[in-house]
Design an enzyme around this catalytic site. Structure first.
Site, PDB file in Angstrom:
ATOM      1  N   CYS A 119       0.475  12.830 -27.431  1.00  9.64           N
ATOM      2  CA  CYS A 119       1.579  11.879 -27.244  1.00  9.64           C
ATOM      3  C   CYS A 119       2.497  11.820 -28.448  1.00  9.64           C
ATOM      4  O   CYS A 119       3.654  11.402 -28.327  1.00  9.64           O
ATOM      5  CB  CYS A 119       1.038  10.497 -26.911  1.00  9.64           C
ATOM      6  SG  CYS A 119      -0.135   9.855 -28.126  1.00  9.64           S
ATOM      7  N   GLU A 139      -1.713   2.321 -25.430  1.00 11.53           N
ATOM      8  CA  GLU A 139      -1.124   3.398 -26.233  1.00 11.53           C
ATOM      9  C   GLU A 139      -0.669   4.454 -25.245  1.00 11.53           C
ATOM     10  O   GLU A 139      -1.488   5.147 -24.633  1.00 11.53           O
ATOM     11  CB  GLU A 139      -2.159   3.941 -27.221  1.00 11.53           C
ATOM     12  CG  GLU A 139      -1.545   4.753 -28.354  1.00 11.53           C
ATOM     13  CD  GLU A 139      -1.445   6.228 -28.039  1.00 11.53           C
ATOM     14  OE1 GLU A 139      -0.302   6.677 -27.761  1.00 11.53           O
ATOM     15  OE2 GLU A 139      -2.451   6.920 -28.061  1.00 11.53           O
TER      16      GLU A 139
END
Length: 481
Positions: free
Chosen positions: A284, A250
């Site tokens: 993010c 990720e």
């Protein structure tokens, strides 16, 4: 005064301080040194994998409902000690205390969700080509999982990885970030004291990237799960390739937010600002670039600047909106991104520097910043900026915005604001991103799936697919003729 844990490795159910090399952990609001952590030696890492391998087979043999009981115990401990853990997150990461507590308590809810998979790890029975034969597709654990945790959500991501790995029957060796290891250590202390964890099932080793590399390349590693930067993710894939070790990554993002001409401007402003400044922009999934239709750009920009200037910056233990960035290095990256944008022709509409005042003379502070006169080719539009900086780009249409948004190496999160249903659904189809938020701000549901496309990663977390990735399929052919 925050009650900090002793900085030690946790291997086979025991606390160890091995490692002469030390790394300092700082408070980013004050630059005070909180403690030093030992860097794990090769032998500590080897012991951790030996312990995990030994614990895994017995754990996997337990019925899923028994494993679920342990997960619920973990969730109960986290919920009971949320304030303690949150104070440590704030001290080492700079996140406002309310946000840190929210991070911790949310993972207790995650534990309950994942525990429900104790009865749902299902395979399949498929038809055979032969008479008197049955084909069973069974789900088995991967084995020993190596987990690498980032600094921006040290407890949330730790739990996001260990819980689904455990319910699937795996054991783990985990390395928290060397920047924010203390909240993980405290959490594991609490689990060791209050949860019936088999020795060796969860192991924690401390250190920097070199220790992480040992986790990836260890002979006993059956899978690697990591959250972090694109560069680190690529390095992990290269290192794992020699042994064909499966990886789940990720990685970073450059989330576009598209504001159509018919959008509700006030709602879009509030949602996008929240999606930009959460955790001081160090997420993010943060909204990193805002594409606004030419018909409303002046009104939107004025409102966005006004809302940005109302954001309070200060002591993360007080009731402020945002705290400092996590380190001097991260602050420098943010400042350089703004400076380079100005040099390229962008205009700072608000912010653009360290805040004024004596309290900001130490620590890693940056004002929430808005940039206009931004063009699509600027680095501030193309490269991830892990800080509270919002570039606003004028577009002629939603289709123009989608084309610019897709012109990116990243593909994690995206946002669309419109009151037209067809526009919203077409945008959701056309945006090349693993998740899209329509008329809402950031924040995934545990039962959803958090995944990036393109260079934002592979594998994903959360939900059905976040659990099943910790399993592997076995086909069993039963000939009963």
């Amino acid at each position: 005064m925050v009650d900090l844990p002793d900085a030690r490795h946790y291997v086979n159910g025991e606390w160890r301080s091995a490692g002469a090399e030390q790394i300092a952990v700082e408070n980013p609001a004050t630059e005070d040194e909180l403690t030093n952590i030992p860097v794990a030696t090769a032998s500590v890492v080897e012991d951790a994998f030996d312990a995990a391998e030994q614990a895994q087979s017995e754990w996997a043999s337990r019925p899923g409902i028994e494993r679920a009981t342990v997960l619920r115990e973990i969730g109960a401990v986290v919920e009971e000690h949320a304030d303690d853990i949150a104070e440590i997150i704030t001290a080492e990461q700079g996140k406002p205390l309310a946000s840190a507590r929210g991070e911790v308590t949310a993972t207790a809810d995650l534990a309950e969700y994942v525990a429900g998979w104790g009865r749902r790890l299902e395979g399949d029975i498929v038809p055979s080509d032969n008479r008197d034969e049955q084909i069973n597709l069974q789900r088995h654990p991967m084995g020993v999982v190596a987990g690498i945790i980032p600094w921006n959500y040290p407890v949330s991501v730790f739990m996001r990885k260990i819980l689904p790995a455990l319910i699937a029957g795996n054991a783990l060796v985990v390395k928290p970030s060397e920047i924010t290891p203390l909240s993980t250590i405290r959490l594991v202390e609490l689990l060791d004291e209050n949860v019936s964890l088999p020795s060796g099932l969860i192991n924690v080793v401390l250190g920097s990237g070199a220790v992480g590399e040992q986790l990836v390349t260890a002979d006993q590693t059956d899978m690697v799960t990591m959250t972090g930067s694109v560069e680190t993710g690529k390095a992990i894939m290269r290192a794992a390739a020699d042994s064909l070790t499966p990886v789940s990554l990720e990685l970073g993002g450059k989330a576009p937010a598209i504001v159509a001409a018919d959008a509700h401007i006030e709602d879009a402003v509030n949602d996008i600002l929240t999606a930009r400044i959460t955790n001081t922009g160090q997420v993010c999934t943060c909204a990193e670039r805002v594409y606004v239709h030419t018909d409303i750009i002046e009104e939107f920009t004025d409102q966005y600047i006004e809302a940005t200037e109302a954001v309070t910056v200060g002591d993360p233990t007080a009731d402020e909106d945002i705290g400092p960035q996590v380190s001097a290095a991260e602050l420098q990256k943010t400042d350089e991104a703004v400076t380079n944008a100005i040099d390229a022709g962008a205009t700072v509409r608000t912010g653009g520097s360290v805040p004024d005042g004596q309290q900001f003379e130490t620590g890693f502070w940056y004002q929430p910043t808005v940039l206009s006169d931004v063009t699509p080719d600027m680095d501030v539009v193309q490269q991830e900026v892990f800080g509270p900086v919002t570039p606003i780009i004028e577009v002629e249409s939603v289709s123009d915005a989608i084309e610019q948004a897709n012109d990116s190496d990243y593909g994690l999160s995206s946002y669309v604001y419109t009151t037209d249903y067809q526009t919203a659904m077409n945008a959701a189809d056309d945006l090349e991103y693993g998740e899209t938020y329509l008329n809402r701000t950031l924040g995934e549901a545990w039962q959803g799936h958090h995944i990036g496309w393109k260079e934002s990663g592979l594998g994903g977390d959360d939900g059905k697919y976040g659990v099943l990735k910790y399993t592997q399929l076995k086909s069993v052919y039963h000939d009963y003729s």
